[in-house]
Each structure stands twice: as structure tokens, then as C-alpha cells.
Design a protein around this motif. Structure first.
Motif, PDB file in Angstrom:
ATOM      1  N   ILE A 172      46.403 -16.568  76.033  1.00 53.95           N
ATOM      2  CA  ILE A 172      45.573 -15.369  75.871  1.00 53.95           C
ATOM      3  C   ILE A 172      44.155 -15.790  75.487  1.00 53.95           C
ATOM      4  O   ILE A 172      43.947 -16.873  74.936  1.00 53.95           O
ATOM      5  N   PHE A 173      43.203 -14.928  75.820  1.00 56.15           N
ATOM      6  CA  PHE A 173      41.825 -15.085  75.355  1.00 56.15           C
ATOM      7  C   PHE A 173      41.455 -13.828  74.570  1.00 56.15           C
ATOM      8  O   PHE A 173      41.464 -12.727  75.128  1.00 56.15           O
ATOM      9  N   VAL A 174      41.138 -14.002  73.292  1.00 61.05           N
ATOM     10  CA  VAL A 174      40.799 -12.874  72.421  1.00 61.05           C
ATOM     11  C   VAL A 174      39.280 -12.678  72.441  1.00 61.05           C
ATOM     12  O   VAL A 174      38.521 -13.652  72.322  1.00 61.05           O
ATOM     13  N   LEU A 175      38.821 -11.452  72.547  1.00 57.13           N
ATOM     14  CA  LEU A 175      37.377 -11.172  72.481  1.00 57.13           C
ATOM     15  C   LEU A 175      36.834 -11.611  71.125  1.00 57.13           C
ATOM     16  O   LEU A 175      37.309 -11.152  70.090  1.00 57.13           O
ATOM     17  N   VAL A 176      35.858 -12.488  71.132  1.00 56.09           N
ATOM     18  CA  VAL A 176      35.253 -12.951  69.882  1.00 56.09           C
ATOM     19  C   VAL A 176      33.777 -12.537  69.861  1.00 56.09           C
ATOM     20  O   VAL A 176      33.383 -11.665  69.096  1.00 56.09           O
ATOM     21  N   LYS A 177      32.975 -13.135  70.746  1.00 49.04           N
ATOM     22  CA  LYS A 177      31.559 -12.753  70.827  1.00 49.04           C
ATOM     23  C   LYS A 177      31.283 -12.451  72.295  1.00 49.04           C
ATOM     24  O   LYS A 177      31.196 -13.370  73.118  1.00 49.04           O
ATOM     25  N   THR A 178      31.184 -11.176  72.608  1.00 48.13           N
ATOM     26  CA  THR A 178      31.054 -10.784  74.012  1.00 48.13           C
ATOM     27  C   THR A 178      29.608 -10.924  74.495  1.00 48.13           C
ATOM     28  O   THR A 178      28.678 -11.016  73.696  1.00 48.13           O
ATOM     29  N   SER A 179      29.436 -10.967  75.828  1.00 52.22           N
ATOM     30  CA  SER A 179      28.153 -11.361  76.420  1.00 52.22           C
ATOM     31  C   SER A 179      27.107 -10.247  76.466  1.00 52.22           C
ATOM     32  O   SER A 179      25.949 -10.504  76.785  1.00 52.22           O
ATOM     33  N   VAL A 227      31.305 -11.016  61.874  1.00 46.99           N
ATOM     34  CA  VAL A 227      32.601 -10.536  62.357  1.00 46.99           C
ATOM     35  C   VAL A 227      33.132 -11.447  63.463  1.00 46.99           C
ATOM     36  O   VAL A 227      34.324 -11.772  63.488  1.00 46.99           O
ATOM     37  N   TYR A 228      32.257 -11.914  64.373  1.00 47.50           N
ATOM     38  CA  TYR A 228      32.771 -12.741  65.473  1.00 47.50           C
ATOM     39  C   TYR A 228      33.376 -14.045  64.968  1.00 47.50           C
ATOM     40  O   TYR A 228      34.373 -14.525  65.523  1.00 47.50           O
ATOM     41  N   ALA A 229      32.811 -14.613  63.891  1.00 45.81           N
ATOM     42  CA  ALA A 229      33.374 -15.862  63.346  1.00 45.81           C
ATOM     43  C   ALA A 229      34.701 -15.597  62.645  1.00 45.81           C
ATOM     44  O   ALA A 229      35.631 -16.411  62.718  1.00 45.81           O
ATOM     45  N   ILE A 230      34.803 -14.421  62.028  1.00 43.96           N
ATOM     46  CA  ILE A 230      36.079 -14.053  61.388  1.00 43.96           C
ATOM     47  C   ILE A 230      37.149 -13.877  62.455  1.00 43.96           C
ATOM     48  O   ILE A 230      38.282 -14.347  62.302  1.00 43.96           O
ATOM     49  N   ARG A 264      27.664 -22.774  70.564  1.00 44.94           N
ATOM     50  CA  ARG A 264      27.680 -24.087  69.902  1.00 44.94           C
ATOM     51  C   ARG A 264      28.321 -23.992  68.516  1.00 44.94           C
ATOM     52  O   ARG A 264      29.165 -24.808  68.140  1.00 44.94           O
ATOM     53  N   GLU A 265      27.903 -22.964  67.787  1.00 46.64           N
ATOM     54  CA  GLU A 265      28.425 -22.763  66.426  1.00 46.64           C
ATOM     55  C   GLU A 265      29.954 -22.576  66.461  1.00 46.64           C
ATOM     56  O   GLU A 265      30.686 -23.176  65.660  1.00 46.64           O
ATOM     57  N   LEU A 266      30.424 -21.766  67.419  1.00 45.93           N
ATOM     58  CA  LEU A 266      31.864 -21.490  67.481  1.00 45.93           C
ATOM     59  C   LEU A 266      32.643 -22.701  67.993  1.00 45.93           C
ATOM     60  O   LEU A 266      33.770 -22.948  67.566  1.00 45.93           O
ATOM     61  N   ARG A 267      32.039 -23.491  68.897  1.00 48.42           N
ATOM     62  CA  ARG A 267      32.713 -24.707  69.376  1.00 48.42           C
ATOM     63  C   ARG A 267      33.020 -25.628  68.199  1.00 48.42           C
ATOM     64  O   ARG A 267      34.127 -26.188  68.105  1.00 48.42           O
ATOM     65  N   ALA A 268      32.065 -25.760  67.280  1.00 52.96           N
ATOM     66  CA  ALA A 268      32.273 -26.618  66.108  1.00 52.96           C
ATOM     67  C   ALA A 268      33.285 -25.997  65.138  1.00 52.96           C
ATOM     68  O   ALA A 268      34.109 -26.687  64.551  1.00 52.96           O
TER      69      ALA A 268
END
Lengths: 307, 307
Positions: free
Chosen positions: A165-172, A189-192, A226-230
Motif C-alpha cells: 500500500i501507499f499511504v498519502l503523506v505529502k500530496t503534490s 502532520v505529513y511527518a506524523i 529529501r526530509e522524508l527520505r531521511a
């Protein structure tokens, strides 16, 4: 552990692209539309059949160089049950051709209802003694606003049927920040939501280090990518917004890990409508789609070194 | 201004109930299942036809005392395109019988894709010169995680076609608080989402003071129901979780305004499966559903005085 299958394909083809099949009828060449409307009139049935033919030829033209397709459920629902039949057939055809299929449905609900969505899109439905497969995609996009009750039914099926599954985190989209960028104890919220993905996937980590719970993170926000990849080392990213929505390959590079893995980038209209942009004969639409898919692969791999 | 039509029906029938049609095959009496499986085997088609017959008889039994039905899309998708055909037919039949139809799909996306969902569920799809209505519900549940880009396409259709939406605000499930109860500048996420509903609906307020943008608020959180009723004076509430999920009529009363309006309470399984609970002959399932619908109406109106 489903994303192992996807990542293996990406490595084999050296191409981290997924082609979005979001086929508005206006994208379908007029000679194909005519073929079906001559038989069934200007009906939802004729439109749906024309769209299947369009999808089929695009799949034929790209299946040896692109690892995955992502049909967007909305563009099939708008043709009613005929459109949904085309969605079923598109998924089945792409899988026959060896492609990985991500249904973009952004589904969400709780408990028994989420189990029904899971059965529909990733699992099976029992009718008497007969185990039926309604759609049979490899992965599904979902919305996590309802919390774990909406995700747990999916996790069981991911494990049992080797799905993801892919959960919506930070949409475009431009307004994604209205909720997703707001801070909770100093954390957006997106990081949470991203942290929740890491937690949900903890028990299902595959050979490349990624779990069966991925995240949708838009190409239009390269810093957050980049932030979320890390921050989310076990979470595979599905990255919409490349091309048409303004995200470039340089920005998208931040979604990938040191091995050039961990993300797959979507392009829909630029590939489906390449023949319109090229201005070539509409009978060449599938070859134009292939040319654009190659151009995108070269663009991405000029920034990303897949190991 | 769509909720005017719904509220007028609620006042006429003195009943703020919506019956959820979430028909698992196990809920359908065996004699009905047999009728269709004798013809089409243990198939998705036979299951879908049996479910339509079940829905149709329940609609016949309640349409003079219950203002609305709420089919849950997941329970139709799990039977593939045959199930979706049953969803279409169920909506059409309920509307023929004068009922207001809320499709519970929790759909969400952005821009052109959200327009496609809107066309599918509330609007129309053009095929050549032919304007087709794929589903034609009166209202749709949606998820607001993506912000205004996901809601604006719906607002246009609500205005042009006299339709409504219910945005997930505080859902009824135990884990809803994982995100929805977290605080942003001291305000819980659900209240921020609720404030967005008030803002989205501002231009479309009907004769009873409610806009076409409603909110889903669970019966299982009576305190938040009361708090949100005061905070969101123009937002109609769709309240799931009564009965089976543990919410009682006393708690639900807080969802209503001083005129006994502003909310509609859902019950699904308790009504669909009333014949199983009663232990009556399965041929009487529809009359048992009616008896349970009457019991629920009496329960609700013992706490709520509809003016």
C-alpha cells in the motif's frame, strides 16, 4: 514484502517510472473512439471499451521498458460499471504482460468496510466455495486520516497475498499544506503520517529494506521529499507530480536512497498524450507514449544511479 | 443547497435516520442467494444480483418511513464490476422510490481527478454529445486530507446539480484519535477539519441554515458531537456508529440543534440483519428491517424533538 517484486523490476529495467493510466476520453484517438461508438453509440459502454483498447496498446508499447502502471480509479468510475470493467481488464492485461499494478484509489474506511476494500482491490472475495479475485492489483493507494483501524485490514492482506500500500503523506497539490503542513508539537502532520507508515510497516520489511507500507510524496515539494527520505528509511515512495504538475527530475532525486532505490515516479498525461504534444499521426499514439517513456527514463537516470 | 431536500424529508417523516446498505453476502437470506446461484453459479455476478434483490426489498419496506439510504461503496466494489452495477441499480431504485441517496465512498483526490470522482458519483459524464449519469447519488462522503484542491470540484457540482457532501471530521472508530485528536495550536485536528467544512460551505447555505458541505461525526464520541454542533452551526452531520458500534440515542442527541435538525443518524447491520437478530423466518427479512427502523425512529425521537 510486495515492494521487493517492484524494486527488482525497477533494478532490472533501470527505470523507476510508473505510468499513470488516467484515460479521459479526450485522450483517446478519435479513430478508436469511432470504432466503438459506431457499435454502441455515444454511451458509457462505448467509451469504456475505447479506453480499454487505448490502455492495451499503451501497455503493449511500454511493458518491456516500464516496470509498473498506476490506473486512477476515478477515471474508470466516471463511466459507471462499464468503466469498472475496463479497470478490471486493464489490471489483468498489464499483469499478463508482467507489469506491477498500483491502483490509485486513495481508499479509506474502518474495520469490516476496509476489509471489503482490501478484498476488492488486493485480495479475494468468497462466493460460496468459490474464491474470486475482483481486481487483483499488486498495490493500492490509501488515505490514513482514520488511523490504524483503516490500515490494519490492509496489512493482513499485504502479508498473506504479497501486496503493498501507499499511504498519502505529502500530496503534490498546492493546497496540500492546509492540513498536512500544520504543526503538532512542532512536527508537521505529513511527518506524523510518515512516522505512522514506518510503524505500520515495521513487521513487513523486505530484502531491499523497504516494508509493504509505502507513502505518497509529491514531486512538487523537493525539500519535503529529501526530509522524508531521511526520516522514513523503510518506506517506499510513490512520487506524483513529475512533469505536468511542475516537478523536475533534479528535485525528484531526493526521493531516492544511496542505492538509487526507494521511490517510483509517476507520469500520466505526458505519456498518454505524447502523440498530441508531438503532433504526430494519432495512429502512432502508442509509439509516441514509448518515446516519452524513454525520454523520462533518461531524464530520471541522469540524476539517479540505480544499483 | 442539497441538504434542504434531505432536511425537508426528515421533517415530513419525523425521522432523522439513514439506512446503511452495506450488504455482505452473508446478510442475504439463503433462499435469495440460491435463486441467483442456481442460474449463474457461485460467481460475483450471482452474488451481485442477489444483493440487488435484497436491497430492493429493504427499500420497498422502509421507503415510506425512512428518508435516506447510504450504500457503502466498498461492499459493492468487492464484487467487481457486477457489484458496481448493483450499486448503480440500488441508487436508481431508491431514488425512484423517493429516497435521498448518500454514497459512502470517502473519495478524495485533487483537481481533474476529483472532478472525475464528482462526475461519477454526483454529476454527469459527457460521451460525445450525450450527457450520461453514471451513479447519480444525492450526496457523497469525502476525505479532506488533501485540502481545498480536493473539495472545490465538488462544490461546483453541489451548486449546479443541487447535491451535497459529507467530509470526514471525527470518525467513529477507536483509533480515530491517532491523528484527529492531535492538537494544532491547541485545537484538535477534527475541529480544524470542521472549521474547513464551515468555510467550504459558506456560499451555499440553504433555507434551514445548513450548507451543502456536511461532516461525518461518530456517535461513539458524544462529547465531540456536542462540541462540534456548537462550533459548526451551518454544517449538517452524518452520524455513524449508532447501535452496532456502541453509540446510543442519548449521546446522539447532542448532534442536533434546538429545532431537532442538523443531523442524520446511520444504522446498517442492525436493520439489514434484523431478521437474524429477531430469529424470524428469513423470508420476513424486509418486514423485520422495517420493524427495526421503526424501533430506531422511536428511540431517536424520544430524545430529539423535530420541529
Amino acid at each position: 514484502m510486495s515492494f521487493d517484486r517492484l524494486i527488482t523490476k525497477i533494478r532490472e529495467m533501470k527505470n523507476p517510472t510508473v505510468v499513470g493510466l488516467d484515460p479521459k476520453l479526450a485522450y483517446v484517438p478519435s479513430y478508436i473512439q469511432k470504432t466503438y461508438m459506431d457499435v454502441d453509440g455515444e454511451s458509457l459502454k462505448a467509451a469504456s471499451r475505447a479506453i480499454f483498447r487505448f490502455n492495451q496498446e499503451i501497455i503493449d508499447a511500454i511493458c518491456d521498458i516500464v516496470p509498473a502502471i498506476k490506473p486512477q480509479a476515478a477515471y474508470y468510475e466516471m463511466y459507471g460499471h462499464h468503466g469498472i470493467k475496463t479497470l478490471e481488464r486493464t489490471i489483468r492485461y498489464a499483469k499478463l504482460k508482467g507489469m506491477f499494478v498500483i491502483t490509485d484509489g486513495k481508499r479509506n474506511d474502518i474495520g469490516a468496510t476496509m476489509e471489503a476494500y482490501t478484498a476488492a482491490h488486493l485480495g479475494t472475495t468468497m462466493v460460496g466455495e468459490n474464491e474470486c479475485t475482483p481486481f487483483g492489483a499488486d498495490a493500492l493507494t490509501v488515505n490514513g486520516y482514520l488511523g490504524s483501524d483503516g490500515i490494519n485490514p490492509l496489512l493482513r492482506t499485504c502479508k498473506e497475498h504479497d501486496k503493498g500500500i501507499f499511504v498519502l503523506v505529502k500530496t503534490s497539490n498546492p493546497s496540500s499544506g492546509e492540513l498536512q503542513d500544520r504543526l503538532i508539537d512542532g512536527v508537521p502532520v505529513y511527518a506524523i503520517m510518515g512516522d505512522m507508515c514506518e510503524a505500520w510497516g515495521r513487521e513487513q520489511i523486505g530484502q531491499y529494506g523497504y516494508s509493504s507500507v509505502g507513502a505518497v510524496v509529491g514531486a512538487t515539494y523537493p525539500e519535503q521529499l529529501r526530509e522524508l527520505r531521511a526520516r522514513l528509511p523503510h518506506t517506499m515512495f510513490l512520487v506524483p507530480g513529475y512533469g505536468a504538475q511542475g516537478g523536475g527530475a533534479a528535485g525528484v532525486a531526493g526521493a531516492f536512497d544511496a542505492n538509487g532505490l526507494g521511490a517510483i515516479v509517476n507520469s500520466s498525461r505526458a505519456i498518454m498524450c505524447a502523440y498530441q504534444k508531438e503532433g504526430c499521426d494519432e495512429h502512432e499514439f502508442a509509439q509516441a507514449a514509448r518515446r516519452e517513456a524513454i525520454r523520462m527514463r533518461e531524464d530520471l537516470t541522469s540524476y539517479i544511479d540505480i544499483k
